[in-house]
Design a protein around this motif. Structure first.
Motif, PDB file in Angstrom:
ATOM      1  N   TYR A  31       0.796  -1.289  -0.019  1.00 40.38           N
ATOM      2  CA  TYR A  31       0.022   0.109  -0.032  1.00 40.38           C
ATOM      3  C   TYR A  31       0.817   1.378  -0.042  1.00 40.38           C
ATOM      4  CZ  TYR A  31      -4.172  -2.950   1.056  1.00 40.38           C
ATOM      5  OH  TYR A  31      -4.897  -3.906   0.754  1.00 40.38           O
ATOM      6  N   ALA A  32       2.094   1.177   0.280  1.00 45.53           N
ATOM      7  CA  ALA A  32       3.028   2.409   0.370  1.00 45.53           C
ATOM      8  C   ALA A  32       2.962   3.292  -0.959  1.00 45.53           C
ATOM      9  CB  ALA A  32       4.395   1.939   0.795  1.00 45.53           C
ATOM     10  N   GLU A  33       3.106   2.773  -1.824  1.00 46.98           N
ATOM     11  CA  GLU A  33       3.253   3.718  -3.250  1.00 46.98           C
ATOM     12  C   GLU A  33       1.873   4.346  -3.347  1.00 46.98           C
ATOM     13  OE1 GLU A  33       4.202   1.795  -6.795  1.00 46.98           O
ATOM     14  OE2 GLU A  33       3.876   3.563  -7.996  1.00 46.98           O
ATOM     15  N   ALA A  34       0.929   3.725  -3.372  1.00 41.47           N
ATOM     16  CA  ALA A  34      -0.579   4.356  -3.489  1.00 41.47           C
ATOM     17  C   ALA A  34      -1.066   5.301  -2.451  1.00 41.47           C
ATOM     18  CB  ALA A  34      -1.720   3.310  -3.746  1.00 41.47           C
ATOM     19  N   THR A  35      -0.748   4.929  -1.073  1.00 36.46           N
ATOM     20  CA  THR A  35      -0.933   5.673   0.030  1.00 36.46           C
ATOM     21  C   THR A  35       0.001   7.056  -0.345  1.00 36.46           C
ATOM     22  OG1 THR A  35      -1.081   3.932   1.370  1.00 36.46           O
ATOM     23  CG2 THR A  35      -0.934   5.874   2.398  1.00 36.46           C
ATOM     24  N   ALA A  36       1.129   6.966  -0.608  1.00 37.93           N
ATOM     25  CA  ALA A  36       1.990   8.227  -0.847  1.00 37.93           C
ATOM     26  C   ALA A  36       1.350   8.967  -2.081  1.00 37.93           C
ATOM     27  CB  ALA A  36       3.371   7.741  -1.199  1.00 37.93           C
ATOM     28  N   ALA A  37       0.998   8.178  -3.387  1.00 44.84           N
ATOM     29  CA  ALA A  37       0.527   8.988  -4.540  1.00 44.84           C
ATOM     30  C   ALA A  37      -0.756   9.751  -3.842  1.00 44.84           C
ATOM     31  CB  ALA A  37       0.195   8.009  -5.550  1.00 44.84           C
ATOM     32  N   CYS A  38      -1.722   9.155  -3.169  1.00 45.47           N
ATOM     33  CA  CYS A  38      -2.942  10.070  -2.474  1.00 45.47           C
ATOM     34  C   CYS A  38      -2.515  11.086  -1.775  1.00 45.47           C
ATOM     35  CB  CYS A  38      -3.693   8.918  -1.769  1.00 45.47           C
ATOM     36  SG  CYS A  38      -4.434   7.659  -2.814  1.00 45.47           S
ATOM     37  N   ALA A  39      -1.450  10.969  -0.801  1.00 45.38           N
ATOM     38  CA  ALA A  39      -1.326  11.873  -0.013  1.00 45.38           C
ATOM     39  C   ALA A  39      -0.420  12.946  -0.547  1.00 45.38           C
ATOM     40  CB  ALA A  39      -0.153  11.266   1.040  1.00 45.38           C
ATOM     41  N   ARG A  40       0.257  12.759  -1.600  1.00 44.20           N
ATOM     42  CA  ARG A  40       0.842  13.831  -2.430  1.00 44.20           C
ATOM     43  C   ARG A  40      -0.544  14.801  -3.188  1.00 44.20           C
ATOM     44  NH1 ARG A  40       4.810  10.594  -3.899  1.00 44.20           N
ATOM     45  NH2 ARG A  40       3.644   9.612  -5.824  1.00 44.20           N
ATOM     46  N   HIS A  41      -1.402  14.012  -3.638  1.00 44.28           N
ATOM     47  CA  HIS A  41      -2.293  14.544  -4.494  1.00 44.28           C
ATOM     48  C   HIS A  41      -3.282  15.256  -3.650  1.00 44.28           C
ATOM     49  CE1 HIS A  41      -6.038  14.948  -7.050  1.00 44.28           C
ATOM     50  NE2 HIS A  41      -6.705  14.179  -6.255  1.00 44.28           N
ATOM     51  N   LEU A  42      -3.374  14.901  -2.275  1.00 42.55           N
ATOM     52  CA  LEU A  42      -4.343  15.771  -1.352  1.00 42.55           C
ATOM     53  C   LEU A  42      -3.860  16.446  -0.393  1.00 42.55           C
ATOM     54  CD1 LEU A  42      -6.466  12.432  -0.150  1.00 42.55           C
ATOM     55  CD2 LEU A  42      -7.390  14.229  -1.915  1.00 42.55           C
ATOM     56  N   GLY A  43      -2.188  16.392  -0.575  1.00 42.10           N
ATOM     57  CA  GLY A  43      -1.509  17.727   0.117  1.00 42.10           C
ATOM     58  C   GLY A  43      -1.322  17.248   1.779  1.00 42.10           C
ATOM     59  N   VAL A  44      -1.016  16.067   2.044  1.00 42.86           N
ATOM     60  CA  VAL A  44      -0.970  15.784   3.501  1.00 42.86           C
ATOM     61  C   VAL A  44       0.086  14.706   3.456  1.00 42.86           C
ATOM     62  CG1 VAL A  44      -3.484  16.210   4.015  1.00 42.86           C
ATOM     63  CG2 VAL A  44      -2.939  13.686   3.347  1.00 42.86           C
ATOM     64  N   ALA A  45       0.605  14.441   4.864  1.00 44.75           N
ATOM     65  CA  ALA A  45       1.534  13.337   5.056  1.00 44.75           C
ATOM     66  C   ALA A  45       0.889  12.163   5.025  1.00 44.75           C
ATOM     67  CB  ALA A  45       2.189  13.506   6.409  1.00 44.75           C
ATOM     68  N   ALA A  46       1.709  10.866   4.459  1.00 44.15           N
ATOM     69  CA  ALA A  46       1.188   9.706   4.104  1.00 44.15           C
ATOM     70  C   ALA A  46       0.501   9.027   5.384  1.00 44.15           C
ATOM     71  CB  ALA A  46       2.194   8.885   3.850  1.00 44.15           C
ATOM     72  N   ASP A  47       0.889   9.329   6.757  1.00 44.76           N
ATOM     73  CA  ASP A  47       0.395   8.747   7.924  1.00 44.76           C
ATOM     74  C   ASP A  47      -1.155   9.352   8.382  1.00 44.76           C
ATOM     75  OD1 ASP A  47       1.200  11.489   8.838  1.00 44.76           O
ATOM     76  OD2 ASP A  47       2.030  10.483  10.787  1.00 44.76           O
ATOM     77  N   ARG A  48      -1.440  10.362   7.587  1.00 43.33           N
ATOM     78  CA  ARG A  48      -2.787  10.868   7.512  1.00 43.33           C
ATOM     79  C   ARG A  48      -3.649  10.406   6.317  1.00 43.33           C
ATOM     80  NH1 ARG A  48      -4.201  15.734  10.161  1.00 43.33           N
ATOM     81  NH2 ARG A  48      -2.611  15.977  11.838  1.00 43.33           N
ATOM     82  N   VAL A  49      -3.430   9.129   5.678  1.00 42.14           N
ATOM     83  CA  VAL A  49      -4.023   8.811   4.752  1.00 42.14           C
ATOM     84  C   VAL A  49      -4.314   7.134   4.968  1.00 42.14           C
ATOM     85  CG1 VAL A  49      -4.317   8.185   2.362  1.00 42.14           C
ATOM     86  CG2 VAL A  49      -3.346  10.441   3.029  1.00 42.14           C
ATOM     87  N   MET A  50      -5.555   6.953   4.941  1.00 41.07           N
ATOM     88  CA  MET A  50      -6.147   5.350   5.038  1.00 41.07           C
ATOM     89  C   MET A  50      -6.798   5.007   3.926  1.00 41.07           C
ATOM     90  SD  MET A  50      -8.490   3.768   7.638  1.00 41.07           S
ATOM     91  CE  MET A  50      -9.331   2.085   7.336  1.00 41.07           C
ATOM     92  N   LEU A  51      -6.148   4.228   3.021  1.00 41.16           N
ATOM     93  CA  LEU A  51      -6.876   3.784   1.673  1.00 41.16           C
ATOM     94  C   LEU A  51      -7.815   2.615   2.280  1.00 41.16           C
ATOM     95  CD1 LEU A  51      -4.047   2.860  -0.506  1.00 41.16           C
ATOM     96  CD2 LEU A  51      -4.943   4.891  -0.309  1.00 41.16           C
ATOM     97  N   VAL A  52      -8.953   3.017   1.430  1.00 37.73           N
ATOM     98  CA  VAL A  52     -10.423   1.948   1.806  1.00 37.73           C
ATOM     99  C   VAL A  52     -10.980   1.344   0.526  1.00 37.73           C
ATOM    100  CG1 VAL A  52     -10.889   3.082   3.957  1.00 37.73           C
ATOM    101  CG2 VAL A  52     -11.507   4.056   1.891  1.00 37.73           C
ATOM    102  N   ASN A  53     -11.567   0.485   0.486  1.00 38.80           N
ATOM    103  CA  ASN A  53     -12.063  -0.419  -0.514  1.00 38.80           C
ATOM    104  C   ASN A  53     -13.394   0.415  -0.929  1.00 38.80           C
ATOM    105  OD1 ASN A  53     -13.808  -2.186  -1.761  1.00 38.80           O
ATOM    106  ND2 ASN A  53     -12.418  -3.728  -1.307  1.00 38.80           N
ATOM    107  N   GLY A  54     -13.269   1.537  -1.566  1.00 40.08           N
ATOM    108  CA  GLY A  54     -14.474   2.454  -1.697  1.00 40.08           C
ATOM    109  C   GLY A  54     -14.772   3.010  -0.306  1.00 40.08           C
ATOM    110  N   LEU A  55     -15.308   4.662  -0.649  1.00 40.60           N
ATOM    111  CA  LEU A  55     -15.478   5.234   0.457  1.00 40.60           C
ATOM    112  C   LEU A  55     -16.791   4.717   1.246  1.00 40.60           C
ATOM    113  CD1 LEU A  55     -15.308   7.808   2.085  1.00 40.60           C
ATOM    114  CD2 LEU A  55     -16.385   9.141   0.287  1.00 40.60           C
ATOM    115  N   ASP A  56     -17.561   3.987   0.798  1.00 39.70           N
ATOM    116  CA  ASP A  56     -18.594   3.059   1.381  1.00 39.70           C
ATOM    117  C   ASP A  56     -17.760   2.238   2.530  1.00 39.70           C
ATOM    118  OD1 ASP A  56     -20.731   3.891  -0.093  1.00 39.70           O
ATOM    119  OD2 ASP A  56     -20.800   2.237  -1.304  1.00 39.70           O
ATOM    120  N   GLU A  57     -16.802   1.547   2.063  1.00 38.32           N
ATOM    121  CA  GLU A  57     -16.039   0.807   3.226  1.00 38.32           C
ATOM    122  C   GLU A  57     -15.554   1.721   4.578  1.00 38.32           C
ATOM    123  OE1 GLU A  57     -12.984  -2.597   3.511  1.00 38.32           O
ATOM    124  OE2 GLU A  57     -12.110  -0.713   2.948  1.00 38.32           O
TER     125      GLU A  57
END
Ligand SMILES: Cc1ncc(COP(=O)(O)O)c(C=O)c1O
Length: 349
Positions: free
Chosen positions: A48-74
């Motif tokens: 998950y590290a690469e996708a978490t880092a890509a999302c974090a960069r995109h959202l402008g936050v540090a990676a430890d502030r991002v949790m990937l989920v199986n759709g926002l529903d999850e």
């Protein structure tokens, strides 16, 4: 009001304007990335590290502030279990405050978690009911669910209201800001999160990025507030295809920006059509519009369906009597949806 989520029927042969999806499909780069997956990739538990880092960069936050989920529903279900599950011996039934009309999943997930739903009914024109939400907060409140922009109305929630609510909830509570449609609004509460550590923002790549079938979203917030949600989520709930897809999709912003322009043009066309047909609508900050058709709602939704265009009847949602919701994606699709509605209501246009 329904007790359980009624999944829309599986309609795939016509034009899907009923589930707020990206009507144009995802970036072609996503498919290319998926074809590069190997047999080994599918055999191993996903990283998950690469996708978490890509999302974090995109959202402008540090990676430890991002949790990937199986759709926002999850993310919504896990947050509900984490914060609305009654704690043995506490004598408290945790409460979820939900300003209506809202994404129905908040209601159902609150019930599944064992919490108590506290609904706040809509005001005219869906003006945000801040005083009523504040009055609904009690010492048992554990979650306030907000959606910005809202579904099914497309109306935005003022940031000031989010700030005021975040200051008003009990210390154990969170404010869950569902930003499923924030890409279309171009505004996010995420930059404010350091000042409001009890707020969690939920994002999805189902809508603007066209990845609804892959199931990928993210929760953003303070690590300590995300931790209970992580405990309530299966360890490998996001699969390798979603990991690969989100990285590829985020790398193709031109594609998304083009889609956002199409959505804006589509909404302008739909507003003009509603004005012609004298139908009330609510200007939307999302990729769909709520339109009041009135007593002919059933005819319109059925008639459109028969013509191969799927629309969503939202009449049973509070404040939405006689209303349908229509996705505004690619302009050619919106034009087809408008033509069908005009044909049914005006006998051809
Ligand atoms: C407000 C809102 N939140 C969350 C979701 C679910 O998103 P996902 O596809 O990421 O589960 C939707 C989908 O329609 C939605 O409208």
């Amino acid at each position: 009001m329904k007790e359980q989520y009624e999944k829309p029927p599986e309609l795939y042969s016509g034009l899907r304007l009923h589930q707020n999806e990206n009507t144009g499909g995802c970036s072609p780069r996503v498919l290319e990335a998926l074809t590069r997956l190997t047999r080994q990739n599918l055999a191993f538990y996903p990283p998950y590290a690469e996708a978490t880092a890509a999302c974090a960069r995109h959202l402008g936050v540090a990676a430890d502030r991002v949790m990937l989920v199986n759709g926002l529903d999850e993310g919504i279900m896990s947050a509900s279990i984490a914060y609305l599950r009654p704690q043995a011996g506490s004598g408290i039934v945790p409460e979820a405050v939900v300003p209506e009309p809202a994404f129905e999943i908040f209601r159902f997930d609150t019930a599944v978690a064992g919490g108590r739903l506290v609904q706040v009914m809509p005001k005219p024109d869906f003006v945000f009911p801040l005083d009523e939400v504040l009055a609904a907060i009690t010492p048992s409140t554990r979650v306030v669910f907000l959606t910005n922009p809202n579904n099914p109305t497309g109306v935005s929630t003022p940031f000031d209201a989010i700030r005021t609510i975040a200051k008003a909830v009990p210390t154990q509570a969170i404010v869950f800001v569902d930003e499923a449609y924030a890409d279309f609004a171009g505004r996010s509460f995420i930059p404010e999160l350091p000042a409001y550590p009890n707020v969690i923002v939920g994002r999805t790549f189902s809508k603007a990025y066209g990845l609804a079938a892959i199931r990928i979203g993210a929760l953003v917030g303070a690590p300590a507030v995300l931790d209970p949600i992580r405990y309530a989520t299966p360890v490998y709930s996001v699969n390798i295809a979603a990991v690969v897809a989100v990285v590829a999709a985020l790398a193709d912003q031109d594609y998304v920006n083009d889609y956002l322009r199409q959505v804006e043009a589509s909404k302008a066309l739909l507003y003009a059509a509603c004005d012609r047909m004298k139908l009330k609508y609510w200007p939307s900050d999302a990729n769909f519009v709520l339109v009041r058709v009135g007593s002919r709602i059933e005819d319109v939704v059925r008639g459109a369906n028969e013509r191969g265009v799927y629309l969503r009847n939202r009449s049973t949602e509070p404040g939405c009597e006689g209303c349908l919701r229509i996705a505004t994606g690619l302009v050619e699709h919106t034009k087809r949806g408008i033509a069908v509605i005009e044909e049914i209501l005006c006998g051809g246009a």
